[in-house]
Design a protein around this motif. Structure first.
Motif, mmCIF file in Angstrom:
data_model
loop_
_atom_site.group_PDB
_atom_site.id
_atom_site.type_symbol
_atom_site.label_atom_id
_atom_site.label_comp_id
_atom_site.label_asym_id
_atom_site.label_seq_id
_atom_site.Cartn_x
_atom_site.Cartn_y
_atom_site.Cartn_z
ATOM 1 N N PRO A 53 -3.617 8.534 6.363
ATOM 2 C CA PRO A 53 -3.816 7.787 7.444
ATOM 3 C C PRO A 53 -5.204 7.158 7.176
ATOM 4 N N VAL A 54 -6.213 7.869 6.841
ATOM 5 C CA VAL A 54 -7.751 7.176 6.869
ATOM 6 C C VAL A 54 -7.770 5.975 5.887
ATOM 7 N N PHE A 55 -7.020 6.051 4.735
ATOM 8 C CA PHE A 55 -6.916 5.018 3.955
ATOM 9 C C PHE A 55 -6.032 3.796 4.445
ATOM 10 N N GLY A 56 -4.994 4.268 5.320
ATOM 11 C CA GLY A 56 -4.128 3.522 5.811
ATOM 12 C C GLY A 56 -4.920 2.617 7.003
ATOM 13 N N ALA A 57 -5.851 3.217 7.627
ATOM 14 C CA ALA A 57 -6.551 2.632 8.855
ATOM 15 C C ALA A 57 -7.473 1.414 8.158
ATOM 16 N N VAL A 100 -7.047 0.952 -2.216
ATOM 17 C CA VAL A 100 -6.073 2.162 -1.659
ATOM 18 C C VAL A 100 -5.926 3.364 -2.699
ATOM 19 N N GLY A 101 -5.239 2.740 -3.860
ATOM 20 C CA GLY A 101 -4.780 3.540 -4.944
ATOM 21 C C GLY A 101 -5.995 4.125 -5.757
ATOM 22 N N PRO A 125 0.835 -1.127 -0.034
ATOM 23 C CA PRO A 125 -0.027 -0.164 -0.227
ATOM 24 C C PRO A 125 0.990 1.452 0.043
ATOM 25 N N SER A 126 1.962 1.253 0.668
ATOM 26 C CA SER A 126 2.876 2.367 0.519
ATOM 27 C C SER A 126 3.307 2.745 -0.864
ATOM 28 N N ALA A 180 -9.276 9.316 -6.199
ATOM 29 C CA ALA A 180 -10.713 9.820 -6.065
ATOM 30 C C ALA A 180 -10.616 11.153 -5.199
ATOM 31 N N VAL A 181 -9.594 11.298 -4.241
ATOM 32 C CA VAL A 181 -9.685 12.496 -3.601
ATOM 33 C C VAL A 181 -8.753 13.730 -4.091
#
Length: 523
Positions: free
Chosen positions: A488-492, A468-469, A335-336, A474-475
């Protein structure tokens, strides 16, 4: 006939210890990386991405590479197994004598190298940045900065020895905080150079020297509390010194192949238009954030455990511990990488695009960041594999594989830079990373007798990372600040989804962070 279902790698005592120590290293490295972002922001503001910036980055790249090669790379990885064995078999006094003996050799050998580098700074600069010879002003400035920066390697080598001692004793915090000193010193130097001296590059070069001395000094209280003193018995002919030296020679290349590839890319980039070196530098700094916080942290914490298991010939537990390290890095790095690629634009613009750093510079850096990001998982996985080979005292294999990786990088990089400039060089580094980890994995599979059981983790993490990507893309229209704030939201959400899907690395990851934060709160 149906294939047996892959079972996840078990969470062993050593796995928990690695996770716990990786949390210490990771959180300390996180603080360093945050300071590093501030440093890069200030550097971009003060230096930009032009002639002077290229000169400083080349001058700093050389001692920084040697730090990775001889100090925190090969020295630490060769020292820990020998020091730990002597400590266990002969006691604390004998182990401390080894450390003092190595310190004396470091002062003589590394000190001599520094003197030669200062004397022959001009041909050395011509070797690492041949394209600068076409601009006498830039070449002369780089030579001047090399003479100031290079002695940094002496201080940081001494600091790496301290790190090896402390890590062998189970202490990871102070060595991991050392890079914070470098960032603080460079931030202060850049601001003083910009507002007071009018010469940012020279001020930052002296800041590098001050940082090296500060990093070494930070380790001394921790050593003293654990009963270590630099006063005491030592010998030029200590047998442990030669054992460490024998292990160091091949580890020089194997332990820092990524840094070697980056240096070679810098060399090739010096042949490209002005600014190319800086674009690659800023992009690499961003990739180093997840790589240092998680990848290097896990590999650093894994080495002492793997060395103990290899010494006791616990082959099955060795394989399980390696699998746990690989699974944890895979879970974090995928994800990173996707996040860096998807948010390369907002990240670069928000952090760097101010002062002397223009929109053109930002666009070029974004492209390099995306290309580096593709290879992030491979580069992160190389470190635990290399640690595993060294723990088994197999130093030859990583060197041979590193040579193949470097050859791949140089050949592909030279070909791609003809059409894609600095972005082609970044792509070559990523491809070389995959080549490196693929060969290491194949050879290690034969040595431990089985395939690492991380396929399920890789599959689920890959699918969730794709989500996640898409979310990150989208944002982006909502603005740079919103996009960065969503990380951090997507990470959580990623960790929560992996937890629900019973990915063992998700539970290990959350538990190690929970224990670390709970301990910090209690303290």
């Amino acid at each position: 006939m149906s294939r047996p279902k892959e079972s996840p790698a078990p969470v062993t005592t050593h796995s928990r210890a690695i996770a716990r120590n990786a949390a210490v290293v990771g959180l300390a490295t996180l603080a360093s990386r945050i300071l590093g972002f501030v440093r890069d922001l200030v550097t971009a503001f003060a230096l930009g991405a032009g002639l002077v910036a290229d000169a400083f980055f080349v001058a700093f790249r050389l001692p920084n590479l040697l730090r990775s090669l001889f100090a925190e790379g090969s020295l630490t990885m060769a020292f820990i197994p020998v020091y730990s064995r002597i400590r266990e078999e002969q006691g604390e006094a004998a182990a401390h004598a080894l450390a003092r003996s190595i310190q004396m050799w470091l002062l003589v050998v590394v000190g001599g190298v520094c003197i030669l580098a200062v004397i022959f700074a001009a041909p050395l600069t011509g070797l690492i940045a041949p394209g600068f010879r076409d601009n006498p002003e830039q070449f002369a400035l780089t030579v001047h900065l090399v003479r100031i920066c290079f002695p940094y390697i002496l201080f940081v080598s001494a600091m790496a020895l301290c790190m090896g001692i402390l890590n062998s004793m189970g202490h990871f915090l102070m060595p991991a905080l050392g890079p914070c000193a470098l960032n603080v010193c460079l931030i202060a130097a850049a601001l003083v150079g910009h507002y007071a001296l009018g010469d940012v590059a020279t001020a930052m070069a002296f800041g590098v020297l001050v940082a090296g001395l500060t990093q070494w000094a930070m380790q001394q209280p921790a050593l003293w509390r654990r009963g270590f003193s630099w006063r005491g018995e030592w010998s030029w002919r200590h047998p442990g010194v030669f054992r460490v030296g024998k292990l160091m020679l091949p580890t020089v290349i194997g332990a820092a192949v990524y840094q070697i590839n980056i240096l070679l890319s810098t060399l090739l980039a010096s042949l490209l238009p002005t600014g190319s070196v800086s674009y690659l530098y800023y992009a690499d700094r961003l990739v180093q954030f997840p790589l240092g916080v998680f990848g290097v942290a896990v590999a650093t914490a894994a080495l002492p455990s793997l060395a103990k298991l290899a010494a006791s010939d616990s082959k099955e537990e060795f394989a399980e511990t390696l699998e746990s390290s690989l699974g944890l890095i895979t879970f974090i790095s995928l994800p990173s990488a996707v996040g860096l690629i998807a948010l390369s634009g907002p990240i670069v613009e928000l952090l760097f695009m101010r002062g002397a750093f223009t929109q053109t510079d930002a666009t070029a850096t974004m492209a390099a960041l995306a290309a580096y990001g593709v290879g992030l998982p491979a580069v992160a996985l190389v470190r635990p594999y290399v640690s595993a080979f060294y723990a088994r005292e197999n130093t030859r294999t990583p060197v041979i594989v590193a040579f193949v990786s470097v050859l791949t990088n140089v050949t592909l990089g030279y070909a791609l830079m003809q059409h894609y400039a600095h972005v082609g060089l970044a792509v070559a580094v990523s491809v070389a990373g995959f080549v490196n980890v693929a060969i290491l994995a194949a050879i290690m599979r034969r040595e431990v007798g089985r395939v690492p059981r991380i396929g399920r983790t890789a599959l689920i993490s890959g699918l969730l990372s794709a989500g996640v990507g898409l979310g990150c893309l989208a944002v982006i229209p909502l603005g740079k600040a919103v996009a960065i704030g969503s990380i951090p939201v997507f990470g959580a959400l990623y960790v929560a989804a992996a937890w629900a899907l019973r990915v063992p690395e998700a539970r290990l990851f959350t538990s190690m962070l929970a224990r670390r934060f709970t301990r910090n709160k209690a303290a």
